[in-house]
Write a protein that holds these residues in place. Structure first.
Motif, short mmCIF file in Angstrom:
data_model
loop_
_atom_site.label_atom_id
_atom_site.label_comp_id
_atom_site.label_asym_id
_atom_site.label_seq_id
_atom_site.Cartn_x
_atom_site.Cartn_y
_atom_site.Cartn_z
N CYS A 56 1.09 -1.18 -0.10
CA CYS A 56 -0.10 -0.09 0.06
C CYS A 56 0.87 1.15 0.09
N SER A 57 0.45 1.94 -0.83
CA SER A 57 1.56 3.41 -0.85
C SER A 57 0.83 4.46 0.02
N SER A 58 -0.04 4.35 0.95
CA SER A 58 -0.63 5.28 1.87
C SER A 58 -1.30 4.62 3.05
N LEU A 59 -1.36 5.46 4.03
CA LEU A 59 -2.24 4.71 4.99
C LEU A 59 -3.67 4.64 4.90
N GLU A 60 -4.03 5.34 3.98
CA GLU A 60 -5.61 5.49 3.47
C GLU A 60 -5.86 4.21 2.80
N GLU A 61 -5.00 3.54 1.96
CA GLU A 61 -4.83 2.36 1.15
C GLU A 61 -4.74 1.24 2.16
N VAL A 62 -3.93 1.50 3.18
CA VAL A 62 -3.92 0.45 4.32
C VAL A 62 -5.30 0.11 5.04
#
Ligand code: NDP
Length: 305
Positions: A56-62
């Protein structure tokens, strides 16, 4: 109950191995790939390519991956707090943060209270055993948290641990870990000081260690670290001196709060701080023995077999 979807944040010397273990265990139980995030995105992409994790390239994606168990393994509780404040409100109610950082118990309880306000639980689960133990899956994990939360995370902790010890409520794991690492430093410093004193009087350091290792003064530091890192001149256990400074600092802070008359833990802190001032935070923690050598004016060398 379906197996929990997991996520791992922080793929450093420890986290990269542990995320792979958790991924394999949860995938084997039928859950999807473990979501991974690392601040340097290249590291996360490499992890996914090597282990099949979900980069994942961001915490949002996580958060969109919907993890029930979100693991963190970051340098200090400050980075954990930064991540928890950003991602906590995006996690579903009933999710849990499992913090494998060697953290500060006071900050951990504050992070736990913040997450609780968003319906998210927390367990602290610091590690002992180093990068080699992380890769082999033979760590000791010292856990703090409520009984039910600890029971839920234990099967995944087992994927990288030989021992999981529940020591008390949230923050207790971090408290015990800080004492453990103060002891680790103390034992290494004392072993180095004693053997330096013997080396200075012409006694072979390896022969001295062999004798001590058959006697009552032996420790992990005399049996392993002094031989594999110091006598070998390798000094590369792969645990940063800056992280050790943080851990003994937590130990000293706890003494100030709970045992103001304590002396030895504070003395260990002074020597660790002096070593970090001299060699820098990125140096290996075994440079503690190098400081002792410089002070003694000797070099401890010898065979490792
Ligand atoms: P490393 O320095 O190798 O890794 C740190 C990780 O944290 C990296 O993934 C790094 O990302 C990430 N990170 C650093 N700052 C931030 C930030 N501001 N925001 C998000 N991510 C960040 O540390 P270790 O793996 O050695 O240690 C991790 C924890 O485990 C520490 O608390 C340490 O005390 C403990 N520990 C370490 C042991 C060891 O032997 N190494 C043994 C037992 C416990 P990036 O790649 O982008 O820098």
């Amino acid at each position: 109950m379906p197996p929990p979807v997991c996520a791992w944040i922080g793929l450093g010397a420890m986290g990269k191995h542990l995320a792979a273990h958790v991924h394999r265990a949860s995938a084997a139980a039928g859950a999807g790939a473990c979501a991974v995030f690392n601040r340097d995105l290249e590291v996360g992409a490499r992890h996914a390519a090597r282990h099949g994790t979900n980069h994942c390239s961001s915490l949002e994606e996580v958060a969109r991956a919907g993890p029930r168990l979100l693991f963190t393994c970051l340098p200090t509780s400050s980075e954990v707090e930064e991540v928890a404040r950003a991602i906590g409100p995006m996690l579903g109610r009933g999710a849990m943060l499992v913090d494998c950082t060697s953290g500060n118990p006071r900050q951990t309880r504050e992070i736990g209270a913040f997450l609780e306000g968003h319906g998210v639980g927390m367990v602290d689960a610091p590690l002992s055993g180093g990068p080699a133990g992380a890769e082999a899956g033979t760590l000791s994990v010292i856990v703090g948290g409520e009984e039910a939360a600890v029971a839920e995370v234990t099967p995944l902790l087992d994927s990288f641990a030989k021992a999981v010890t529940h020591v008390g409520s949230l923050g207790s794991g971090h408290a015990v870990k800080a004492v453990n690492n103060t002891l680790n430093s103390a034992h290494l410093l004392l072993a180095a000081e004693g053997v330096a004193c013997l080396t200075a009087q012409g006694i072979d350091p390896r022969v001295a260690l062999d004798a001590i290792n058959q006697s009552s003064g032996r420790s992990l530091q005399t049996e392993v670290r002094m031989i594999e890192e110091v006598l070998s001149r390798r000094f590369k256990y792969n645990f940063k001196l800056g992280l050790m400074r943080k851990d003994v600092g937590i130990g000293a802070e706890m003494c100030a709060d709970y045992f103001p008359g304590a002396e030895l833990m504070l003395h260990v802190q002074q020597v660790v701080n002096a070593a970090e001032d001299k060699y820098g935070g990125a140096a290996d923690y075994t440079y503690l023995a190098r400081l002792v050598e410089e002070r003694a004016g000797v070099e401890m060398k010898g065979p490792t077999k």
